[in-house]
Write an enzyme that holds these catalytic residues in place. Sequence first.
Site, short mmCIF file in Angstrom:
data_model
loop_
_atom_site.label_atom_id
_atom_site.label_comp_id
_atom_site.label_asym_id
_atom_site.label_seq_id
_atom_site.Cartn_x
_atom_site.Cartn_y
_atom_site.Cartn_z
CB SER A 135 -0.78 -0.28 1.56
OG SER A 135 -1.63 -1.24 1.40
CD GLU A 372 -4.17 -9.77 4.99
OE1 GLU A 372 -4.08 -10.90 3.78
OE2 GLU A 372 -2.96 -9.76 5.51
C1 LIG Z 1 -3.62 -0.91 10.54
C2 LIG Z 1 -2.96 -1.01 9.27
C3 LIG Z 1 -2.31 -2.00 9.28
C4 LIG Z 1 -2.17 -2.57 6.92
N1 LIG Z 1 -0.95 -3.36 6.64
C5 LIG Z 1 -0.69 -3.10 5.73
C6 LIG Z 1 0.12 -4.32 5.20
O1 LIG Z 1 1.11 -4.93 5.94
N2 LIG Z 1 0.88 -4.23 3.79
C7 LIG Z 1 -0.07 -3.13 2.87
O2 LIG Z 1 0.54 -3.44 2.15
N3 LIG Z 1 -1.13 -2.47 3.80
C8 LIG Z 1 -0.95 -2.23 4.79
N4 LIG Z 1 -2.91 -1.96 5.07
C9 LIG Z 1 -3.62 -0.96 3.79
C10 LIG Z 1 -4.98 -1.56 3.90
O3 LIG Z 1 -5.32 -2.62 3.40
C11 LIG Z 1 -5.31 -0.53 3.04
O4 LIG Z 1 -5.47 0.37 4.16
C12 LIG Z 1 -7.00 -1.06 2.51
O5 LIG Z 1 -6.14 -2.25 1.88
C13 LIG Z 1 -7.51 -0.28 2.08
O6 LIG Z 1 -7.16 0.79 1.45
P1 LIG Z 1 -7.07 2.27 2.13
O7 LIG Z 1 -6.46 2.82 3.55
O8 LIG Z 1 -6.45 3.26 0.87
O9 LIG Z 1 -8.71 3.08 1.50
P2 LIG Z 1 -9.86 3.17 0.07
O10 LIG Z 1 -9.17 2.38 -0.60
O11 LIG Z 1 -9.07 4.63 -0.31
O12 LIG Z 1 -11.01 2.86 0.88
C14 LIG Z 1 -11.52 3.43 1.18
C15 LIG Z 1 -12.86 3.34 1.09
O13 LIG Z 1 -13.42 3.27 0.15
C16 LIG Z 1 -14.29 2.40 -0.31
N5 LIG Z 1 -14.09 2.17 -1.53
C17 LIG Z 1 -12.74 2.16 -2.64
N6 LIG Z 1 -12.71 1.98 -4.28
C18 LIG Z 1 -14.53 1.17 -4.08
C19 LIG Z 1 -14.85 0.97 -4.82
N7 LIG Z 1 -14.28 0.48 -6.16
N8 LIG Z 1 -16.07 0.41 -5.19
C20 LIG Z 1 -17.01 1.30 -3.63
N9 LIG Z 1 -16.51 1.07 -2.09
C21 LIG Z 1 -14.65 1.22 -2.92
C22 LIG Z 1 -13.11 1.53 0.53
O14 LIG Z 1 -13.97 -0.11 0.82
C23 LIG Z 1 -13.16 2.09 1.63
O15 LIG Z 1 -14.49 1.87 2.29
C24 LIG Z 1 -2.87 -1.76 6.53
C25 LIG Z 1 -3.06 -1.20 6.70
C26 LIG Z 1 -3.89 -0.34 8.56
C27 LIG Z 1 -5.11 0.35 8.69
#
Ligand SMILES: Cc1cc2nc3c(=O)[nH]c(=O)nc-3n(C[C@H](O)[C@H](O)[C@H](O)COP(=O)(O)OP(=O)(O)OC[C@H]3O[C@@H](n4cnc5c(N)ncnc54)[C@H](O)[C@@H]3O)c2cc1C
Length: 390
Positions: A135, A372
Amino acid sequence: MVQARAGMVRGLTQLNEDEELFQASVREFAKDRITPLVREMDESQRFDGSLLKQLFELGLMGIEIAEEHGGAGGTFFEAILAVEAISAVDPSVGVLVDVQNTLCINALNRWATPEQKKQWLPRLAKDTVGAYALSEAGSGSDAFALQTRATRHGQDYILNGQKLWITNAKEAGLFIVFATLDPALGYKGITAFVVEKGTPGFALGKKEDKLGIRASSTCELVFTDCMVPAANVLGEPGKGYKIAIETLNEGRIGIGAQMLGLAQGAWQHAAKWAKERKQFGKALVEFQAMQFQLAEMVTEIELARLSVYNAARLKDNGSEFLKEAAMCKYVTSQVAEKTASLAVEILGGSGFVKDYPVEKLYRDAKIGKIYEGTSFMQLATIAKLTLGVK
Ligand SMILES: Cc1cc2nc3c(=O)[nH]c(=O)nc-3n(C[C@H](O)[C@H](O)[C@H](O)COP(=O)(O)OP(=O)(O)OC[C@H]3O[C@@H](n4cnc5c(N)ncnc54)[C@H](O)[C@@H]3O)c2cc1C
């Protein structure tokens, strides 16, 4: 014990003798060794160093690493049992063990060359924590929009960019990092690298201050002209997207196990409380309204367990498991949030304060719907696989 007839299909929750012994030993370890540390680790937002050492000594950090590389030579299902049992006590410890086993070791077992396996697997089995860095600030659900750049330079690649939200970052010695050879190539430019802690040009950035799983470190990673040997490419250049997708498909069963354990832990606290707490002259559990709440909760937990065990067993026997993995993560994160929330209510005022463990489980549950792949992303996968839509 009743013996299953030869050739009979076993119940999904029936464990074989090895699995039973393994589960019992992890449960005992979690109860005796993790329980006393939970509150302090949550408040200080620090993973206890001596606990990490014990996790390695018990073989829980190298469950699927082959014995020839110093691992336990176990199954994916055993990794799932470990994450479940540990998360019933502390989901922060559960996710550390989960990322190590179901993401990092899994990726190396599948895509590393024999030389790479010899180089890294013995370390992961012995004393080195792994992290998985996909990410970025601009690419979460849309993971392949990542911008971290890898440029070939002789026998090396030079990495530039930033990763966000990386679990285990503070404790890790090895990082699987996804970067693009050229953003114009789209997903076909994505390449996976193994980057060692201490590589010049690689630094940890901000550590996040989180709602839940606070003992698990979550940090930014910063790459500034960071030179990584071409020999550290995992799989082939441009094939990192396959590694990312396929590892996360499996990894999300681990998050299902984390949420399942969390729900089971919350239910146990609630059931114990209902038996001990007296109001109106009787134990709470004597009221039918309380019995029915606890009965419904434990039924939902059992359904969640069936979905996790089914996905894990399908993966272990080489069957298709993609839909089942997405369903298990989707459903267990719901069950965990609902169970932890009801557990807070069943403990009443005591559920709302830090002297009792359920408020932490309630906070910890929220992450199950986010990392994930968010719940919407799981639904998108389930829709694609069941409706044939894109
Ligand atoms: C505590 C923690 C640990 C983590 N650990 C890791 C790790 O070890 N390695 C790693 O690589 N990442 C990690 N992550 C990242 C995590 O995988 C992402 O936060 C997650 O995939 C969501 O991405 P985002 O935060 O950018 O949210 P966004 O992708 O911006 O999503 C925001 C909202 O919009 C919704 N959304 C997005 N696209 C659509 C769509 N097409 N249709 C409808 N709704 C949609 C989502 O469901 C969500 O509700 C971690 C995150 C946290 C908070």
